[in-house]
Motif scaffolding. Structure first.
Motif, PDB file in Angstrom:
ATOM      1  N   GLN A   1       0.832  -1.205   0.000  1.00 17.43           N
ATOM      2  CA  GLN A   1       0.000   0.000   0.000  1.00 17.43           C
ATOM      3  C   GLN A   1       0.873   1.264   0.000  1.00 17.43           C
ATOM      4  O   GLN A   1       0.605   2.214  -0.727  1.00 17.43           O
ATOM      5  N   THR A   2       1.924   1.259   0.806  1.00 15.68           N
ATOM      6  CA  THR A   2       2.826   2.411   0.856  1.00 15.68           C
ATOM      7  C   THR A   2       3.572   2.578  -0.462  1.00 15.68           C
ATOM      8  O   THR A   2       3.754   3.699  -0.946  1.00 15.68           O
TER       9      THR A   2
ATOM     10  N   GLN B   1       2.435   1.794  -3.384  1.00 18.43           N
ATOM     11  CA  GLN B   1       1.464   2.352  -4.331  1.00 18.43           C
ATOM     12  C   GLN B   1       1.284   3.854  -4.108  1.00 18.43           C
ATOM     13  O   GLN B   1       1.190   4.627  -5.053  1.00 18.43           O
ATOM     14  N   ARG B   2       1.236   4.274  -2.846  1.00 22.93           N
ATOM     15  CA  ARG B   2       1.142   5.703  -2.545  1.00 22.93           C
ATOM     16  C   ARG B   2       2.387   6.443  -3.005  1.00 22.93           C
ATOM     17  O   ARG B   2       2.315   7.553  -3.519  1.00 22.93           O
ATOM     18  N   LEU B   3       3.540   5.837  -2.821  1.00 23.41           N
ATOM     19  CA  LEU B   3       4.802   6.454  -3.212  1.00 23.41           C
ATOM     20  C   LEU B   3       4.876   6.644  -4.726  1.00 23.41           C
ATOM     21  O   LEU B   3       5.459   7.615  -5.213  1.00 23.41           O
ATOM     22  N   LYS B   4       4.248   5.745  -5.464  1.00 17.39           N
ATOM     23  CA  LYS B   4       4.257   5.852  -6.931  1.00 17.39           C
ATOM     24  C   LYS B   4       3.572   7.121  -7.425  1.00 17.39           C
ATOM     25  O   LYS B   4       3.872   7.602  -8.520  1.00 17.39           O
ATOM     26  N   THR B   5       2.683   7.688  -6.625  1.00 20.22           N
ATOM     27  CA  THR B   5       2.025   8.932  -7.048  1.00 20.22           C
ATOM     28  C   THR B   5       3.001  10.102  -7.071  1.00 20.22           C
ATOM     29  O   THR B   5       2.743  11.117  -7.711  1.00 20.22           O
ATOM     30  N   TRP B   6       4.123   9.968  -6.384  1.00 22.12           N
ATOM     31  CA  TRP B   6       5.146  11.014  -6.361  1.00 22.12           C
ATOM     32  C   TRP B   6       6.222  10.783  -7.424  1.00 22.12           C
ATOM     33  O   TRP B   6       7.076  11.633  -7.630  1.00 22.12           O
TER      34      TRP B   6
ATOM     35  N   ALA C   1       8.509  13.202  -1.931  1.00 23.04           N
ATOM     36  CA  ALA C   1       7.430  13.232  -0.946  1.00 23.04           C
ATOM     37  C   ALA C   1       7.871  13.961   0.318  1.00 23.04           C
ATOM     38  O   ALA C   1       7.119  14.760   0.879  1.00 23.04           O
TER      39      ALA C   1
END
Length: 86
Positions: A9-10, A12-17, A32
């Motif tokens: 999950q983390t 996947q969130r990091l991929k937005t950056w 980030a």
């Protein structure tokens, strides 16, 4: 160099950056953190020494409010004044 484990999950969130095919996990994490630090500094600069928002921050907040329509939304019926008994 330290090794860390993060959840899927983390990641996947990091991929937005991250910029695809350009950033590594390290560079995305750095972006980030840069954004978080910039936000923290902006928040601190909005507060006076006593912890309250400054006048400039209040004005910026008002100017950032979205346009909610024209003044016709707030027009009142132009009826004549009424007599009132007190």
């Amino acid at each position: 160099m330290p090794v860390i484990r993060v959840s899927e999950q983390t990641i996947q969130r990091l991929k937005t950056w991250a910029e695809p095919l350009q950033d590594t996990v390290d560079s995305a994490l750095s972006k980030a953190l840069d954004a978080a630090e910039a936000k923290r500094e902006a928040d601190r600069s909005r507060l006076s020494a006593d912890g309250h928002e400054t006048y400039d921050a209040f004005v910026e907040h008002l100017l950032a409010m979205p346009d909610v329509g024209d003044d016709a939304d707030f027009e009142r019926d132009p009826s004549p004044p009424r007599d009132v008994d007190l």
